[in-house]
Motif scaffolding. Structure first.
Motif, mmCIF file in Angstrom:
data_model
loop_
_atom_site.group_PDB
_atom_site.id
_atom_site.type_symbol
_atom_site.label_atom_id
_atom_site.label_comp_id
_atom_site.label_asym_id
_atom_site.label_seq_id
_atom_site.Cartn_x
_atom_site.Cartn_y
_atom_site.Cartn_z
ATOM 1 N N GLN A 163 21.159 -7.040 -26.612
ATOM 2 C CA GLN A 163 21.448 -6.339 -25.692
ATOM 3 C C GLN A 163 23.236 -6.608 -24.897
ATOM 4 O OE1 GLN A 163 18.398 -7.312 -22.190
ATOM 5 N NE2 GLN A 163 19.484 -6.673 -20.748
ATOM 6 N N ASN A 164 23.876 -5.087 -25.006
ATOM 7 C CA ASN A 164 24.830 -5.132 -24.888
ATOM 8 C C ASN A 164 25.206 -5.819 -23.283
ATOM 9 O OD1 ASN A 164 24.880 -1.890 -26.319
ATOM 10 N ND2 ASN A 164 24.584 -4.052 -27.377
ATOM 11 N N TYR A 165 24.348 -4.757 -22.193
ATOM 12 C CA TYR A 165 25.366 -5.847 -20.695
ATOM 13 C C TYR A 165 24.126 -7.161 -20.657
ATOM 14 C CZ TYR A 165 27.787 -1.664 -19.256
ATOM 15 O OH TYR A 165 29.035 -1.448 -18.903
ATOM 16 N N SER A 166 24.705 -7.679 -19.357
ATOM 17 C CA SER A 166 24.580 -8.896 -19.354
ATOM 18 C C SER A 166 23.745 -8.865 -17.360
ATOM 19 C CB SER A 166 25.187 -10.474 -19.591
ATOM 20 O OG SER A 166 26.718 -10.563 -18.781
ATOM 21 N N CYS A 167 22.894 -9.619 -16.879
ATOM 22 C CA CYS A 167 23.472 -9.331 -15.352
ATOM 23 C C CYS A 167 24.137 -9.765 -15.201
ATOM 24 C CB CYS A 167 21.525 -10.597 -15.096
ATOM 25 S SG CYS A 167 20.734 -9.737 -16.019
ATOM 26 N N THR A 168 24.908 -11.601 -14.750
ATOM 27 C CA THR A 168 26.008 -12.016 -14.531
ATOM 28 C C THR A 168 26.853 -11.480 -14.276
ATOM 29 O OG1 THR A 168 26.105 -13.731 -16.599
ATOM 30 C CG2 THR A 168 24.480 -14.314 -14.842
ATOM 31 N N LEU A 214 14.380 -21.214 -2.399
ATOM 32 C CA LEU A 214 14.657 -22.219 -1.208
ATOM 33 C C LEU A 214 15.617 -21.855 -0.479
ATOM 34 C CD1 LEU A 214 14.270 -26.567 -1.503
ATOM 35 C CD2 LEU A 214 12.671 -23.972 -0.728
ATOM 36 N N ASN A 215 16.820 -20.904 -1.075
ATOM 37 C CA ASN A 215 17.411 -19.499 -0.264
ATOM 38 C C ASN A 215 17.412 -18.552 -0.748
ATOM 39 O OD1 ASN A 215 19.257 -19.404 0.958
ATOM 40 N ND2 ASN A 215 21.066 -20.506 0.256
ATOM 41 N N PRO A 216 16.826 -17.806 -1.102
ATOM 42 C CA PRO A 216 16.945 -16.366 -1.297
ATOM 43 C C PRO A 216 17.932 -15.765 -1.820
ATOM 44 C CG PRO A 216 14.734 -16.124 -0.778
ATOM 45 C CD PRO A 216 15.890 -18.282 -0.091
ATOM 46 N N PHE A 217 18.465 -15.619 -0.179
ATOM 47 C CA PHE A 217 18.972 -14.874 0.590
ATOM 48 C C PHE A 217 20.623 -14.781 -0.025
ATOM 49 C CE2 PHE A 217 16.041 -14.387 3.171
ATOM 50 C CZ PHE A 217 15.218 -12.384 2.784
ATOM 51 N N GLY A 218 20.690 -16.851 -0.097
ATOM 52 C CA GLY A 218 21.739 -17.072 -0.464
ATOM 53 C C GLY A 218 21.875 -16.775 -1.935
ATOM 54 N N HIS A 219 21.466 -17.211 -2.769
ATOM 55 C CA HIS A 219 21.391 -16.189 -4.084
ATOM 56 C C HIS A 219 21.654 -14.590 -4.209
ATOM 57 C CE1 HIS A 219 19.963 -15.723 -8.692
ATOM 58 N NE2 HIS A 219 19.214 -14.629 -7.675
ATOM 59 N N ARG A 220 20.841 -14.295 -3.296
ATOM 60 C CA ARG A 220 21.413 -12.817 -3.264
ATOM 61 C C ARG A 220 22.602 -12.458 -2.838
ATOM 62 N NH1 ARG A 220 20.969 -8.186 -0.262
ATOM 63 N NH2 ARG A 220 20.271 -6.444 -1.089
ATOM 64 N N ARG A 221 23.101 -13.193 -2.307
ATOM 65 C CA ARG A 221 24.627 -12.686 -1.900
ATOM 66 C C ARG A 221 25.486 -13.417 -2.998
ATOM 67 N NH1 ARG A 221 22.971 -13.849 3.767
ATOM 68 N NH2 ARG A 221 22.455 -16.123 3.390
ATOM 69 N N VAL A 222 25.239 -14.101 -4.329
ATOM 70 C CA VAL A 222 26.066 -13.918 -5.003
ATOM 71 C C VAL A 222 26.488 -13.050 -5.720
ATOM 72 C CG1 VAL A 222 26.280 -15.900 -6.901
ATOM 73 C CG2 VAL A 222 25.763 -16.667 -4.509
ATOM 74 N N PHE A 223 24.846 -12.910 -5.953
ATOM 75 C CA PHE A 223 25.215 -11.290 -7.279
ATOM 76 C C PHE A 223 25.228 -9.997 -6.629
ATOM 77 C CE2 PHE A 223 23.253 -15.079 -9.397
ATOM 78 C CZ PHE A 223 24.368 -15.909 -10.839
ATOM 79 N N THR A 224 25.541 -9.974 -5.470
ATOM 80 C CA THR A 224 24.769 -9.048 -4.539
ATOM 81 C C THR A 224 26.446 -8.784 -3.692
ATOM 82 O OG1 THR A 224 22.942 -8.583 -4.628
ATOM 83 C CG2 THR A 224 24.054 -6.957 -2.912
ATOM 84 N N ARG A 225 27.051 -7.522 -3.744
ATOM 85 C CA ARG A 225 27.825 -6.698 -2.682
ATOM 86 C C ARG A 225 28.288 -5.210 -2.537
ATOM 87 N NH1 ARG A 225 30.244 -10.673 -6.974
ATOM 88 N NH2 ARG A 225 31.945 -12.627 -6.238
ATOM 89 N N ASP A 226 28.623 -5.383 -1.194
ATOM 90 C CA ASP A 226 28.521 -4.314 -1.080
ATOM 91 C C ASP A 226 28.931 -2.894 -1.590
ATOM 92 O OD1 ASP A 226 27.320 -5.366 1.366
ATOM 93 O OD2 ASP A 226 29.628 -5.313 2.385
ATOM 94 N N LEU A 227 30.374 -3.865 -2.653
ATOM 95 C CA LEU A 227 30.837 -2.665 -3.579
ATOM 96 C C LEU A 227 29.783 -1.927 -4.693
ATOM 97 C CD1 LEU A 227 33.111 -1.371 -5.713
ATOM 98 C CD2 LEU A 227 32.994 -3.739 -6.850
ATOM 99 N N TYR A 228 28.353 -3.115 -4.879
ATOM 100 C CA TYR A 228 27.502 -1.938 -5.735
ATOM 101 C C TYR A 228 26.843 -1.146 -4.977
ATOM 102 C CZ TYR A 228 28.357 -7.032 -7.775
ATOM 103 O OH TYR A 228 28.830 -8.315 -7.944
ATOM 104 N N PHE A 229 26.861 -0.655 -3.534
ATOM 105 C CA PHE A 229 26.789 0.591 -3.011
ATOM 106 C C PHE A 229 27.663 1.453 -3.081
ATOM 107 C CE2 PHE A 229 24.281 -3.172 -3.029
ATOM 108 C CZ PHE A 229 22.688 -2.413 -2.845
ATOM 109 N N THR A 230 28.558 1.578 -3.739
ATOM 110 C CA THR A 230 29.703 2.041 -3.945
ATOM 111 C C THR A 230 29.900 3.053 -5.198
ATOM 112 O OG1 THR A 230 31.163 1.576 -4.425
ATOM 113 C CG2 THR A 230 30.963 1.057 -1.946
#
Length: 655
Positions: A321-326, A375-391
């Motif tokens: 696979q050419n791309y990775s999530c991280t 136990l901290n799904p929103f903390g996990h989300r913030r590590v992998f999501t930024r406002d940049l991704y919605f631009t």
């Protein structure tokens, strides 16, 4: 009561620590377990105390008047809030109780504050117990958000209750030492020291979080030899964990996590662009002409693992696979340079969190680490999501050379993701997450890999047969056909330019407007794509009068067809062929349709003597790879790529 106050102080501080730092260090992860444990202890102590104290103030009826409403309202709100909860909406709903009890505010304000503090404490306890009892996760994220909102409200009313109590005792002549002792007990320095320790650790953790490494990489069609000194990407010598930027299986291989999005990536062009024979042939051409050291010229966008692991050959991408999530979800900045052939991206690696998905050097996560993430799904989300991704800049870092962005207008236009990352369910796939197939018009990739289901989905998407609502639309055009369910990306109308006379010449104009594509149509590498109009005219009895735009038996395009597109000019002053991106000097669009712009195509043909009306059909057709390139890539084996219908319309013109 003193035990409750001490435990409650620790519970509040440990809870806010989870929110403030999110470093995912070993200490932070220990606190993720400590907070629910101390929370359970506080809840147990408090309800034991409340039960024992039930006869002291019989007029307040806390069990029926406050505790029961808090339990019911918290449980019901969490169960009903299936959409992504909004903090303000949750707070307003929880404030229904203070509004109901506000009748006491004027006559007995201290009682009002105590009842509200009790209500919100119970709400915190109930939502926390439900969330923790389910072992966390996205399925019960609503309860976690209610838990946070209720905790904020509880802290406010608890402080007010303490203030009222102090005011009453102060008026009775109590000294400051006595006031402090009333809350913390004789050893009041113990909670103070504990609070100071937690706050100090939180500040330290926040400072550690900012120490995560950030790297800047250059995406460029320039060869390595032609890049300036500042464009020679060099990883720091101390960076010895490149595998952390190439994690995917741990994101989707864990039950209950992002398995559907990993399935999307497996069939997306992003995930498998290098797996096709035609792309591999192109890479061999690159190696022959400019050397294997320049694989990064294509690998920067098509196989970004190369940017962290320079000893990895691009040929490895032919089988994985050419791309990775991280990698994609650690990009922290996108910088578009004046030269459209160059972009820069910044990648910030949140190492503590990434290491949780690297179990023993493998792409996996342990059950314990999975519990911490839940136990901290929103903390996990913030590590992998930024406002940049919605631009749009995030997408254009790789795509801007081939897909020109729309010139800004006062109107609000949709973003790239509004069209290309619609919810999975709208593509006929299960789930409501934003899809990671990124459908467009590229049927060449799935067709070359034998994936007919994805070919058909892309064809439906391109023709507008999928129900895709577009948010933030800034056009006066309605993107959906008022007479049907079809999305209208490219709109066509017929206009006779001459008076139709049987036996004479007749000129028909086909007007085409880019009604809904928020970039120039067509997009893509102009040396590869074909975009043309096919027109068929028949008389009232179905006899053919005129036809243009068909493909020949060898899949070559009709030379008389009207086309959209252009060409690439090379550094040598010649046309770029075979997708030699390393040669590109400029992109020349000879004919394209920006958003809200129209074009005309005129056709003249002779009408038969007995013609009373004509039936006209017009289509705009697209294919990712022209036949000349395909013949070269597949050694003239007869292989071709599927044609995508971008627009079609038909009408009868009576005489």
């Amino acid at each position: 009561m003193k035990k409750i106050n001490l435990s409650l102080t620790l519970a509040i501080l440990s809870g806010y620590w989870v929110l403030v730092t999110e470093t995912w260090s070993p200490l932070y992860r220990c606190n993720l377990l400590f907070h629910p444990l101390i929370g359970v202890a506080v809840t147990l102590f408090f309800f034991i105390f409340l039960w024992r104290d039930r006869s002291q103030q019989p007029d307040e009826h806390p069990w029926l008047g406050t505790v029961l409403p808090a339990v019911v309202l918290s449980a019901v709100l969490g169960a009903l809030r299936t959409a992504y909860p909004n903090h303000l909406a949750d707070l307003l709903l929880l404030l229904l109780y203070p509004l109901w009890a506000i009748r006491d505010l004027r006559s007995r304000p201290e009682r009002f504050v105590r009842r509200c503090a009790l209500f919100f404490f119970v709400a915190v306890a109930v939502t926390g117990l439900i969330f923790g009892g389910a072992l966390g996760g996205r399925a019960v994220k609503n309860y976690l958000l209610l838990h946070r909102v209720a905790a904020d409200a509880f802290v406010v009313f608890a402080l007010l209750a303490v203030a009222f109590s102090w005011r009453r005792q102060w008026r009775a002549g109590a000294k400051f030492r006595e006031l402090a002792g009333a809350v913390f007990g004789p050893r009041r320095w113990v909670p103070v020291l504990l609070a100071a320790a937690v706050i100090a650790v939180t500040i330290y953790e926040a400072a550690q979080g900012r120490a995560d490494p950030t790297y800047r990489f250059h995406l460029s069609t320039f060869t390595v030899e032609r890049r300036g000194p500042h464009e020679q990407d060099v990883l720091p010598a101390g960076f010895n964990e490149p595998r952390l930027a190439s994690k995917t299986q741990s994101c989707g291989g864990t039950p209950g996590c992002h398995d559907s999005l990993i399935e999307d990536m497996k069939i997306s062009t992003h995930g498998r662009s290098m797996l096709t024979p035609y792309m591999q042939k192109n890479m061999e051409l690159l190696a022959d002409e400019i050397g294997e050291q320049n694989m990064i010229t294509c690998g920067g966008c098509h196989y970004p693992r190369m940017m962290f692991e320079r000893d990895v050959s691009l040929r490895q991408s032919y089988t994985e696979q050419n791309y990775s999530c991280t990698f994609c979800h650690q990009i922290s900045g996108a910088h578009l340079l004046p030269d459209r052939r160059k972009s820069e991206i910044s990648v910030r690696l949140r190492l503590n969190h990434l290491r949780m998905f690297d179990h023993g050097g493998r792409d996996a996560i342990t059950p314990f680490d999975r519990l911490l993430v839940n136990l901290n799904p929103f903390g996990h989300r913030r590590v992998f999501t930024r406002d940049l991704y919605f631009t749009n800049e995030y997408c254009q870092a790789c795509h801007r050379l081939q897909i020109r962005e729309t010139v800004a207008t006062p109107l609000t236009a949709p973003l790239c993701i509004d069209c290309h990352m619609q919810p999975r369910e709208l593509l006929g796939l299960p789930g409501k997450e934003r899809n990671h197939v990124f459908p467009g018009t590229n049927t060449a990739n799935p067709h070359a890999l034998g994936d007919q289901a994805t070919v058909e989905m892309i064809q439906k998407y391109s023709l507008g047969d999928l129900p895709l609502p577009i948010k933030g639309w800034g056009s006066f055009w309605e993107p959906r056909n008022a007479k049907g369910k079809r999305q209208i990306w490219v709109h066509q109308k017929f206009l006779p330019l001459t008076e139709p006379t049987p036996g004479g010449d007749f000129t028909l104009r086909v007007i085409t407007i880019n009604a809904s594509i928020d970039h120039v149509f067509p997009g893509g590498p102009l040396d590869l794509i074909d975009c043309w109009q096919r027109v068929v005219v028949k008389d009232q009895d179905g006899r053919e009068i005129f036809r243009v735009g068909d493909l020949a038996a060898d899949n070559q395009l009709d030379p008389a067809a009207h086309k959209l597109g252009g060409y690439m000019m090379g550094e040598d002053g010649r046309l770029v062929e075979r997708n030699r991106v390393w040669q590109i000097k400029e992109k020349v669009v000879t004919r394209g349709l920006p958003f809200r712009v129209s074009t005309n195509d005129d056709y003249t043909f002779r009408l038969p003597e007995n013609t009373r009306a004509i039936q006209v059909e017009s289509q705009w057709l697209f294919r990712k790879l022209n036949q000349d390139f395909v013949d070269w890539a597949y050694d003239r084996s007869g292989f071709t790529t599927p044609v995508v219908v971008m627009a079609e319309t038909a009408a009868t013109i009576p005489f």
